[in-house]
Design an enzyme around this catalytic site. Structure first.
Site, mmCIF file in Angstrom:
data_model
loop_
_atom_site.group_PDB
_atom_site.id
_atom_site.type_symbol
_atom_site.label_atom_id
_atom_site.label_comp_id
_atom_site.label_asym_id
_atom_site.label_seq_id
_atom_site.Cartn_x
_atom_site.Cartn_y
_atom_site.Cartn_z
ATOM 1 C CG ASP C 16 37.587 51.233 -14.407
ATOM 2 O OD1 ASP C 16 38.690 50.663 -14.503
ATOM 3 O OD2 ASP C 16 37.484 52.453 -14.205
ATOM 4 C CB ALA C 17 37.783 47.781 -18.733
#
Lengths: 137, 137, 137, 137
Positions: C16-17
């Protein structure tokens, strides 16, 4: 601007380690928009038609122009580009404000649930889509 | 009934071959609700705090009671159960109408972005959560 | 060190980011390990038993200690912690080398496919798990 | 038959309520194969190049012929169809035994990490791909 769209918020689940939305996930956003477009025509559970038919994606051609990031509020459109007896082609866009992030043509076909062979769309689905398609013109 | 909730529609992306929502995906729904709860307190991009802090899930304890299926419209709640200097525990429910589908306690901790070691929550986040938590009592 | 494990490579889809593996995805890794453990006992399609039974996750309690990142090669273990007539509790670990990244207890129950009510595990599954469990002791 | 492939087992996480693999997930399988192909050429963390470059998918054209189901063991291929200064086109297949399930052309471009604008592939990546591409001919 197409007639039908839904808003989609970008959550952490949608992003990847590049800091942007994982490109595969735009296809999920587009599926949600197609589902809501079909719902607006009166068809619930649109991905699974009643009886023996199953709506499946038979092809997708997608171009990515810009990336969305965490927390973006996107607009995802859906319209019918082509309607045939056993399949429909959707034209779809993902926008952030006026900026086009990606666009796709998605072919959805009706298949037999057990054999997964092509079959005609349920007639009420076919008629409703044709009506929408012709009115738009 | 908790004070904060969001609606979540079940799409085909959320389901599995058992014909029900893939149990892992309820955790995504809960993350969306936590994100929106933090947004309602004024914190955008809540999963990634500014500066060197990163909010990460440190633990989750989830019980599944009933299954959601395609097209269900769910209610996903989020409230703060406990607030400490370096972490917060959320209490969350997923409901379909009055029926409880699953519930969870989710511990979210603040860590250093590079070392991933525990650190204090940003003070403005900590204060806002405490205010919410105390008002509710 | 548990007797059964599988290797799992971290791909961009898993991240994820925050630059780390999205915490929800460890539950997918653990499901893969449970599936392969059951396969090693002779049960194909383990998530969907034959007949009317359906194996579903009834609860999970997971603790996250450290984060995995893109390209990590992880070891995901699975063992039976408890075996009952209608459910099994798995104990699972995710490791990177010697480092423990997360651990979980996952309760898997057998339910009726149509009513989703608890029912006994298929007897051959129950017997095989008991045999494994007792041999290990 | 292309020179490079990886095996992919279908787990419950990959399926949907239609009882088949959710079509979006074939793109994840293909990403894994591209990643392993690049790794075989000596490039770790292939999705995130060193320095300022980021490899992103710029387009994908995918056709679905047949569906995979839970527990299938698939073969996912990857080969370079075209190599240019700032992008590469991969040709990819998903097979179950001899049966072709889906095929795709996937365009991967190198962009600037901050501006997300096109830039040249890292020269060592470009050279290695060209070598592979020319040897195959």
């Amino acid at each position: 601007m197409p007639q039908f769209s839904i808003p989609v918020r970008v959550y952490i689940e949608d992003t990847d380690a590049g800091g942007i939305v994982f490109y595969v996930n735009y296809l999920k956003f587009m599926e949600r928009a197609r589902t809501e477009l079909l719902r607006s025509l009166g068809f619930d559970k649109p991905a699974l038609t009643n009886g023996n038919g199953l709506l499946v994606v038979a092809g997708a051609d997608i171009q990515y122009k810009k990336s969305a990031i965490l927390d973006d509020l996107l607009t995802v459109t859906a319209e019918f580009e082509k309607v045939a007896r056993s399949h429909v082609v959707f034209r779809q866009l993902v926008l952030r404000g006026e900026a086009l992030l990606c666009s796709a043509a998605v072919k959805v076909a009706c298949v037999d649930r057990t054999e997964l062979r092509p079959r005609a769309l349920p007639v009420e689905v076919y008629d409703a889509i044709n009506l929408w398609h012709n009115q738009k013109r």
